[in-house]
Design a protein around this motif. Sequence first.
Motif, PDB file in Angstrom:
ATOM      1  N   UNK A 146       0.830  -1.206   0.000  1.00  0.00           N
ATOM      2  CA  UNK A 146       0.000   0.000   0.000  1.00  0.00           C
ATOM      3  C   UNK A 146       0.865   1.257   0.000  1.00  0.00           C
ATOM      4  N   UNK A 147       1.953   1.237   0.763  1.00  0.00           N
ATOM      5  CA  UNK A 147       2.861   2.391   0.804  1.00  0.00           C
ATOM      6  C   UNK A 147       3.514   2.608  -0.554  1.00  0.00           C
ATOM      7  N   UNK A 148       3.935   1.528  -1.216  1.00  0.00           N
ATOM      8  CA  UNK A 148       4.566   1.657  -2.533  1.00  0.00           C
ATOM      9  C   UNK A 148       3.565   2.159  -3.574  1.00  0.00           C
ATOM     10  N   UNK A 149       2.317   1.718  -3.488  1.00  0.00           N
ATOM     11  CA  UNK A 149       1.301   2.227  -4.410  1.00  0.00           C
ATOM     12  C   UNK A 149       1.151   3.741  -4.270  1.00  0.00           C
ATOM     13  N   UNK A 150       1.122   4.228  -3.019  1.00  0.00           N
ATOM     14  CA  UNK A 150       1.010   5.677  -2.793  1.00  0.00           C
ATOM     15  C   UNK A 150       2.242   6.406  -3.312  1.00  0.00           C
ATOM     16  N   UNK A 151       3.418   5.874  -3.011  1.00  0.00           N
ATOM     17  CA  UNK A 151       4.667   6.534  -3.402  1.00  0.00           C
ATOM     18  C   UNK A 151       4.828   6.622  -4.914  1.00  0.00           C
ATOM     19  N   UNK A 152       4.300   5.633  -5.638  1.00  0.00           N
ATOM     20  CA  UNK A 152       4.488   5.578  -7.086  1.00  0.00           C
ATOM     21  C   UNK A 152       3.285   6.091  -7.867  1.00  0.00           C
ATOM     22  N   UNK A 153       2.334   6.723  -7.176  1.00  0.00           N
ATOM     23  CA  UNK A 153       1.113   7.196  -7.839  1.00  0.00           C
ATOM     24  C   UNK A 153       0.508   6.069  -8.675  1.00  0.00           C
ATOM     25  N   UNK A 154       0.307   4.928  -7.999  1.00  0.00           N
ATOM     26  CA  UNK A 154      -0.162   3.717  -8.670  1.00  0.00           C
ATOM     27  C   UNK A 154      -1.487   3.260  -8.073  1.00  0.00           C
ATOM     28  N   UNK A 211      -4.129  -0.291  -7.931  1.00  0.00           N
ATOM     29  CA  UNK A 211      -4.223  -1.733  -8.153  1.00  0.00           C
ATOM     30  C   UNK A 211      -5.630  -2.099  -8.594  1.00  0.00           C
ATOM     31  N   UNK A 212      -5.731  -2.807  -9.708  1.00  0.00           N
ATOM     32  CA  UNK A 212      -7.007  -3.341 -10.175  1.00  0.00           C
ATOM     33  C   UNK A 212      -6.856  -4.862 -10.268  1.00  0.00           C
ATOM     34  N   UNK A 213      -7.856  -5.570  -9.766  1.00  0.00           N
ATOM     35  CA  UNK A 213      -7.770  -7.030  -9.692  1.00  0.00           C
ATOM     36  C   UNK A 213      -9.026  -7.662 -10.262  1.00  0.00           C
ATOM     37  N   UNK A 249      -8.984  -7.941  -1.883  1.00  0.00           N
ATOM     38  CA  UNK A 249      -9.217  -7.099  -0.710  1.00  0.00           C
ATOM     39  C   UNK A 249      -8.253  -5.913  -0.680  1.00  0.00           C
ATOM     40  N   UNK A 250      -7.002  -6.157  -1.057  1.00  0.00           N
ATOM     41  CA  UNK A 250      -6.018  -5.081  -1.058  1.00  0.00           C
ATOM     42  C   UNK A 250      -6.353  -4.029  -2.109  1.00  0.00           C
ATOM     43  N   UNK A 251      -6.819  -4.476  -3.278  1.00  0.00           N
ATOM     44  CA  UNK A 251      -7.195  -3.526  -4.325  1.00  0.00           C
ATOM     45  C   UNK A 251      -8.265  -2.563  -3.821  1.00  0.00           C
ATOM     46  N   UNK A 252      -9.285  -3.082  -3.186  1.00  0.00           N
ATOM     47  CA  UNK A 252     -10.363  -2.227  -2.691  1.00  0.00           C
ATOM     48  C   UNK A 252      -9.916  -1.368  -1.526  1.00  0.00           C
ATOM     49  N   UNK A 253      -9.060  -1.915  -0.660  1.00  0.00           N
ATOM     50  CA  UNK A 253      -8.607  -1.169   0.519  1.00  0.00           C
ATOM     51  C   UNK A 253      -7.705   0.003   0.154  1.00  0.00           C
ATOM     52  N   UNK A 254      -7.073  -0.068  -1.028  1.00  0.00           N
ATOM     53  CA  UNK A 254      -6.137   0.991  -1.430  1.00  0.00           C
ATOM     54  C   UNK A 254      -6.718   1.921  -2.495  1.00  0.00           C
ATOM     55  N   UNK A 255      -8.029   1.857  -2.710  1.00  0.00           N
ATOM     56  CA  UNK A 255      -8.658   2.764  -3.661  1.00  0.00           C
ATOM     57  C   UNK A 255      -8.702   2.270  -5.083  1.00  0.00           C
ATOM     58  N   UNK A 307      -0.749 -14.986  -9.734  1.00  0.00           N
ATOM     59  CA  UNK A 307      -0.697 -13.703  -9.045  1.00  0.00           C
ATOM     60  C   UNK A 307      -0.598 -13.930  -7.537  1.00  0.00           C
ATOM     61  N   UNK A 308       0.190 -13.110  -6.867  1.00  0.00           N
ATOM     62  CA  UNK A 308       0.338 -13.232  -5.415  1.00  0.00           C
ATOM     63  C   UNK A 308       0.786 -11.898  -4.830  1.00  0.00           C
ATOM     64  N   UNK A 309       0.632 -11.761  -3.524  1.00  0.00           N
ATOM     65  CA  UNK A 309       1.107 -10.556  -2.838  1.00  0.00           C
ATOM     66  C   UNK A 309       2.616 -10.404  -2.991  1.00  0.00           C
ATOM     67  N   UNK A 310       3.337 -11.511  -2.919  1.00  0.00           N
ATOM     68  CA  UNK A 310       4.791 -11.447  -3.038  1.00  0.00           C
ATOM     69  C   UNK A 310       5.213 -10.933  -4.410  1.00  0.00           C
ATOM     70  N   UNK A 311       4.569 -11.429  -5.455  1.00  0.00           N
ATOM     71  CA  UNK A 311       4.908 -10.967  -6.808  1.00  0.00           C
ATOM     72  C   UNK A 311       4.504  -9.510  -7.000  1.00  0.00           C
TER      73      UNK A 311
END
Length: 352
Positions: free
Chosen positions: A41-49, A51-53, A63-69, A310-314
């Motif tokens: 989530x921090x990297x998504x914010x830092x990179x103006x990115x 996530x769509x799943x 869940x992460x996609x929705x939680x991060x906008x 697809x995975x969180x690690x990747x």
Amino acid sequence: MKNGARETLADVILPRIAVPPHPFKPELPAADKEALKERIAAMLRQQNAVLVAHYYTDGDLQDLAEATGGCVADSLEMARFAAAHPAQTLVVAGVRFMGETSKILSNEKRVLMPAPEATCSLDEGCPIDLFTDFCDRHPDHTVVVYANTSAEVKARSHWVVTSGIALSVVKHLAEKGEKILWGPDRHLGRYVQRLTGVEMILWPGSCVVHEDFKAEGLTRLRALHPQAAVLVHPESPEEVVAQADVVGSTTALIQAVRDLPNREFIVATDAGIFNKMRQLAPDKILLGAPTAGEGATCESCARCPWMEMNSLQKLARVLETGEGEIQVAPELAARARIPIQRMLDFAAALKK
């Protein structure tokens, strides 16, 4: 078939598709998983990115996609959401044609994928050289392709459709007297042809997950759960579709679980969809439709092995390294955008 219209399966020998084994994905301890999600989530914010799943990916990614906008959706809505979003980096959790579609609609943005090697049996089974020859042999047909295709195949088509709008588009073309060349999913094409009556030549492809649903097993499961509503994606074989209470796109099946009064549902599509269904209807009981007979070895188990790559690690790795970037040449993207935009405009007109 209505009006005596003909359905013809194309005389095409498809390439052999190597279906990978289901990847081994060890479960992270809860604390480690939460820490990884926070780092992503921090990297998504830092990179103006953003996530769509896809609905078929792992529930943690959804869940992460929705939680991060970001968003969780079908392939077209993923691309449409990403194109409208101000983020300059789009991270697409799904299979390769989904990343390509996002790049086609947002060619100026950076598109990353956690698993760019993840493909699709429909895409792999419709190579551009064979498909071009097929189209060239039927110049009087309108070429309609499913979204599960490469950028090159989309560029060769007149229309791109999703399962949610395919019926409306083909009905529209039938009213104009057009004959249809359809690719690549023969089951979805046969379903559309049966309901519209339009003459269609069908590319003989299929989805490895939906192809595995078994009518006989479904009949037995229905007998054990007579009050259950049967939900079927139209990529499934005709004899499975025939037993459905609801036939529809991923979005339509999710809405059915939320809206229908039934307590139990038998679901014939990728089991990744259960994450969203449980989120919207936590009191409902979801049963996977059978994919094999008694004693058989299940190869798909209602999960796409490519989606499972697809995975969180990747996801963390591609954000750290910039690997997994999807490229579509601007000229190719411009040509592929035409049939996609034609569908988007048609969908917008339907809503008016």
